[in-house]
Design an enzyme around this catalytic site. Structure first.
Site, PDB file in Angstrom:
ATOM      1  N   SER A 127       0.836  -1.196   0.000  1.00 41.58           N
ATOM      2  CA  SER A 127       0.000   0.000   0.000  1.00 41.58           C
ATOM      3  C   SER A 127       0.868   1.242   0.000  1.00 41.58           C
ATOM      4  CB  SER A 127      -0.867  -0.026   1.259  1.00 41.58           C
ATOM      5  OG  SER A 127      -1.521   1.208   1.423  1.00 41.58           O
ATOM      6  N   TYR A 151      -1.959  -0.697  10.714  1.00 34.36           N
ATOM      7  CA  TYR A 151      -2.228  -1.325   9.413  1.00 34.36           C
ATOM      8  C   TYR A 151      -1.043  -1.107   8.469  1.00 34.36           C
ATOM      9  CZ  TYR A 151      -3.796  -1.674   4.590  1.00 34.36           C
ATOM     10  OH  TYR A 151      -3.865  -1.958   3.248  1.00 34.36           O
ATOM     11  N   LYS A 155       1.949  -3.772   6.775  1.00 31.93           N
ATOM     12  CA  LYS A 155       2.374  -3.901   5.364  1.00 31.93           C
ATOM     13  C   LYS A 155       3.884  -3.689   5.243  1.00 31.93           C
ATOM     14  CE  LYS A 155      -1.591  -4.668   3.384  1.00 31.93           C
ATOM     15  NZ  LYS A 155      -1.875  -5.942   2.714  1.00 31.93           N
TER      16      LYS A 155
END
Ligand code: NAD
Ligand code: UFG
Length: 349
Positions: A127, A151, A155
């Site tokens: 992302s 989050y 990643k």
């Protein structure tokens, strides 16, 4: 190519289901592993309806090593496309352990099974959120990483693990090398042009586009525009929105690259998948109103914590090495979102 099997984790989800359509249409066999924690099997039924082809579905959790090992033995995939993960930034701040367990530990188990099954080719859903804050608004792959929520950190941690794994090839010359594409998505939105599959968020959407779409059909009364005092031309936030079908086509091109001479000695490389151009929240609203003829009721609200004013992709590397660029316009994105939303006001229910 036609008999290669691609194992798609999270294939029943929003992006994964669109990837399954493109994979089947490109002639690959597809095996999906999904725990249906944030999706429904109906999406995969529709994938098969769109393509007129069948795929194999395993309802399993990627953290279940025994189940995964059995699936790899049955399917002998050439490549894994790894979409499975939790993705809500706000929830990740509330429940970081859940996010690290599902995303990081889950990926660890997947990688162990891949390694033990001699499957070392991976396309990973990363992302743009992995990038750190800089004074520049157009992000290139060599920018420093520095995510600001659990989050995003999950990643970035997975990216680190994959870079370490690839680096370990040098001291393990007797096995086939890891070939990894880290695809850093900007803001995926839109839906398949058939209107049969699309984004089906649980409850009230967190993200702009599904929220706007639900205001347009009258399911939600009003959109809150989070801040109109940003240093952007109209004061609202700017993002690089990318049609989900363009996005998943980038994954097919990534498989081609991983299979090519460019990766014959292995490697782990990051690619931005974005349009290279940003739109503001007000521009998105205007596009939605003009394509659908519906008035979008909105009010200006305070900024949302953690939001940046503006960022968008430098997609030059994906163009050069994956031979990929976006083809769809903002109007295509809005028309396809509206088509999906108006044909499926209750999502897959
Ligand atoms: P999604 O929630 O629709 O799809 C994820 C799928 O993975 C779901 O079907 C879910 O049931 C499944 N899943 C989750 N944890 C699992 C587990 N432990 N075992 C098996 N299945 C599991 O989300 P999406 O928008 O399609 O996103 C796909 C991937 O792309 C995610 O990894 C996400 O972090 C990443 N990504 C998404 C965006 C975005 O804006 N949508 C942006 C950047 C990156
Ligand atoms: N926005 C509103 N009102 C809303 C929702 C969003 O004004 O109700 C604004 C936001 O402030 C932002 C823009 O619309 O300026 C886009 O917001 P989204 O929530 O749609 O998307 P984000 O850019 O915040 O985040 C998305 C994904 C993340 C991912 C990130 C970077 O949700 O998972 O892109 O890829 F990490």
């Amino acid at each position: 190519m036609s008999h290669q099997t691609i194992l798609v984790t999270g294939g029943a989800g929003y992006i994964g289901s669109h990837a399954c359509v493109e994979l089947l249409q490109a002639g690959f066999n597809v095996a999906v592993v999904d725990n249906l924690g944030n999706s429904k099997y109906e999406s995969l039924r529709r994938v098969q309806q769109i393509t007129g082809k069948t795929l194999t579905f395993y309802q399993a959790d990627i953290r279940d090593k025994a189940a995964l090992t059995e699936i790899f033995a049955k399917e002998s995939p050439s490549t894994v496309m790894h979409f499975a993960g939790l993705k809500a930034v706000g929830e990740s701040c509330e429940k970081p352990l859940l996010y690290y367990n599902n995303n990081v530990y889950g990926t660890m188990i997947l990688l162990e099974v891949m390694d033990e099954s001699n499957v070392r080719q991976l396309v990973f859903s990363s992302s743009a959120t992995v990038y750190g804050q800089t004074s520049l608004t157009q992000y290139s792959e060599d920018f420093p990483l520095g995510p600001i929520n659990p989050y995003g950190r999950s990643k970035a941690m997975i990216e680190d693990i994959l870079r370490d794994l690839s680096a370990s090839d040098k001291i393990n010359p007797n096995r086939s090398p890891w070939k990894v594409a880290l695809l850093r998505y900007f803001n995926p939105i839109g839906a398949h042009e058939s209107g049969l599959i699309g984004e089906d968020p649980n409850g009230i959407p967190n993200n702009l586009m599904p929220y706007v779409a639900q205001v347009a059909i009258g399911k939600l009364p009003q959109l809150s525009v989070f801040g109109d005092d940003y240093p952007t031309p109209d004061g609202t936030g700017i993002r690089d929105y990318i049609h989900v079908v363009d996005l998943v086509k980038g994954h097919i091109n990534a498989i081609t690259a991983l299979n090519s001479d460019a990766f014959k000695d292995g490697g782990c490389k990051a690619y931005n998948l974005g349009a290279g151009k940003g739109y503001s929240v007000l521009e998105i609203i205007a596009a939605f109103e003009s394509v659908t003829g519906q008035k979008i009721n909105y009010k200006i609200s305070p900024r949302r914590a953690g939001d940046l004013a503006e960022y968008f992709a430098n997609p030059a590397l994906a163009f050069k090495e994956l031979n990929w660029k976006v083809e769809k316009s903002l109007n295509d994105i809005v028309a396809d979102t509206w088509n999906w939303q108006s044909k499926n006001p209750q999502g897959y229910n």
